[in-house]
Motif scaffolding. Structure first.
Motif, mmCIF file in Angstrom:
data_model
loop_
_atom_site.group_PDB
_atom_site.id
_atom_site.type_symbol
_atom_site.label_atom_id
_atom_site.label_comp_id
_atom_site.label_asym_id
_atom_site.label_seq_id
_atom_site.Cartn_x
_atom_site.Cartn_y
_atom_site.Cartn_z
ATOM 1 N N GLN A 1 0.686 -1.146 -0.054
ATOM 2 C CA GLN A 1 0.143 0.005 -0.101
ATOM 3 C C GLN A 1 0.986 1.088 0.078
ATOM 4 O OE1 GLN A 1 -2.471 -0.029 3.576
ATOM 5 N NE2 GLN A 1 -0.787 -0.340 4.972
ATOM 6 N N SER A 2 0.450 2.135 -0.920
ATOM 7 C CA SER A 2 1.292 3.577 -0.949
ATOM 8 C C SER A 2 0.437 4.555 -1.305
ATOM 9 C CB SER A 2 2.372 3.334 -1.708
ATOM 10 O OG SER A 2 2.012 3.219 -3.162
ATOM 11 N N LEU A 3 0.581 5.883 -0.945
ATOM 12 C CA LEU A 3 -0.056 7.157 -1.142
ATOM 13 C C LEU A 3 0.954 8.145 -1.461
ATOM 14 C CD1 LEU A 3 -2.913 8.186 0.677
ATOM 15 C CD2 LEU A 3 -1.118 9.840 0.383
ATOM 16 N N SER A 4 0.657 8.728 -2.752
ATOM 17 C CA SER A 4 1.496 9.921 -3.205
ATOM 18 C C SER A 4 0.825 10.955 -3.708
ATOM 19 C CB SER A 4 2.615 9.352 -4.009
ATOM 20 O OG SER A 4 2.129 8.909 -5.306
ATOM 21 N N PHE A 5 1.202 12.279 -3.689
ATOM 22 C CA PHE A 5 0.431 13.293 -4.339
ATOM 23 C C PHE A 5 1.274 14.083 -5.003
ATOM 24 C CE2 PHE A 5 -0.842 17.804 -3.768
ATOM 25 C CZ PHE A 5 -2.199 17.757 -4.358
ATOM 26 N N ASP A 6 1.017 14.368 -6.117
ATOM 27 C CA ASP A 6 1.769 15.175 -7.281
ATOM 28 C C ASP A 6 0.722 16.190 -7.930
ATOM 29 O OD1 ASP A 6 4.151 16.182 -8.314
ATOM 30 O OD2 ASP A 6 4.119 14.660 -10.039
#
Length: 141
Positions: A100-105
């Protein structure tokens, strides 16, 4: 076994399950909202699994927990409420969260979820990579 004995054992099992020994239905004091499972998990969530910011112009607070994304709503009494906004598709057998991972760009939130079937090895029985610009509507890549 006779039918009467089977029926009697069934009733005993049913009554035993209704005893409520581990239920908190009849507590005299309300439970502390700061000690709920969600409140504790929100406080202890690593920074890479939390998003607090603006999505589509709206303040948004999301937490990634056990391969599911939840919108975190703050309560007046100090607690929190979680509302599921993204989860992998249903799988008919037991699974565990493998990745599981979460990123914002650039205004886009990207979440990768992967649940592995127990005993299957490898990843993943369900999940994938999802993108959202508002934290409510998700598109699978």
């Amino acid at each position: 076994m006779t039918a009467k004995l089977c029926r009697a054992l069934g009733w005993l099992l049913a009554l035993g399950s209704l005893s409520g020994c581990d239920l908190q239905l009849f507590t005299a004091t309300p439970s502390d909202p700061l000690m709920s499972k969600e409140a504790i998990a929100t406080r202890e969530a690593p920074a890479e699994r939390v998003f607090q910011g603006r999505l589509a112009g709206e303040p948004t607070f999301l937490v990634l927990h056990d391969c599911e994304v939840y919108r975190v709503e703050r309560r007046e009494e100090g607690g929190v409420r979680w509302v599921s906004v993204l989860a992998p598709e249903f799988y008919p057998f037991w699974t565990v969260c493998q990745r599981q991972s979460l990123s914002f760009d650039a205004g886009v939130l990207t979440v990768t979820l992967g649940r592995m079937a127990i005993g299957a090895g490898g990843c993943c029985a369900t999940g994938g990579t999802y993108r959202s610009v508002d934290g409510r509507t998700w598109k699978k890549r």
